[in-house]
Design an enzyme around this catalytic site. Structure first.
Site, PDB file in Angstrom:
ATOM      1  N   THR A 116      -3.354  -1.938   1.735  1.00  0.00           N
ATOM      2  CA  THR A 116      -4.159  -2.454   0.553  1.00  0.00           C
ATOM      3  C   THR A 116      -4.927  -3.517   0.683  1.00  0.00           C
ATOM      4  OG1 THR A 116      -2.098  -3.854   0.167  1.00  0.00           O
ATOM      5  CG2 THR A 116      -2.068  -1.656  -0.761  1.00  0.00           C
ATOM      6  N   CYS A 117      -4.939  -4.385   1.607  1.00  0.00           N
ATOM      7  CA  CYS A 117      -5.886  -5.575   1.490  1.00  0.00           C
ATOM      8  C   CYS A 117      -7.313  -5.116   1.825  1.00  0.00           C
ATOM      9  CB  CYS A 117      -5.222  -6.610   2.369  1.00  0.00           C
ATOM     10  SG  CYS A 117      -3.979  -7.477   2.100  1.00  0.00           S
TER      11      CYS A 117
END
Length: 142
Positions: free
Chosen positions: A133-134
């Site tokens: 997700t980052c």
């Protein structure tokens, strides 16, 4: 009776929440000074803080980059076929899986992009799709 109703409505919607709202506004303006927000129209500020509620999924598809995949690969074509057949709610669930939010916040839709990558596992049939997700990377096994 009209005066009583007007006073009661004023109390419920204004006076009873005045102190909590002033405390909230004081704290909010300490972190986000009002002079910085005056350049936005209310709708723009709402999009910036809450995110876009409507998403052009075709534009999102156009902004995707690929690692170890080509746009024409069968896996990618299958993914987009299935994705576009999903109801809006499921598409937003995918966006939440990908980015941690079902909205695109702080970006213009044209600037938001993610990456679909091949995790290059030995047996793709035993591997599940996963995300980073980052970095907004979606690992999709072949």
């Amino acid at each position: 009776r009209k005066e009583y109703v007007d006073l009661y409505v004023n109390y419920i919607f204004n006076k009873s929440v005045q102190k909590p709202f002033e405390d909230f506004m004081k704290g909010f303006l300490r972190g986000c000074p009002a002079r910085n927000w005056k350049m936005f129209f209310p709708e723009e500020l709402q999009d910036l803080l809450q995110g876009h509620t409507t998403i052009d999924w075709n534009l999102l598809k156009k902004n995707v980059t690929y690692i170890e995949y080509e746009k024409s690969d069968q896996t990618i074509r299958n993914f987009w076929t299935v994705f576009h057949n999903l109801p809006e709610e499921k598409k937003k669930m995918f966006l939440a899986f990908l980015s941690g939010s079902d909205r695109i916040t702080g970006y213009e839709l044209e600037c938001f992009s993610f990456c679909i990558a091949d995790p290059q596992v030995e047996n793709p049939d035993e591997s599940c799709p996963r995300v980073h997700t980052c970095s907004l990377i979606f690992y999709l096994p072949r």
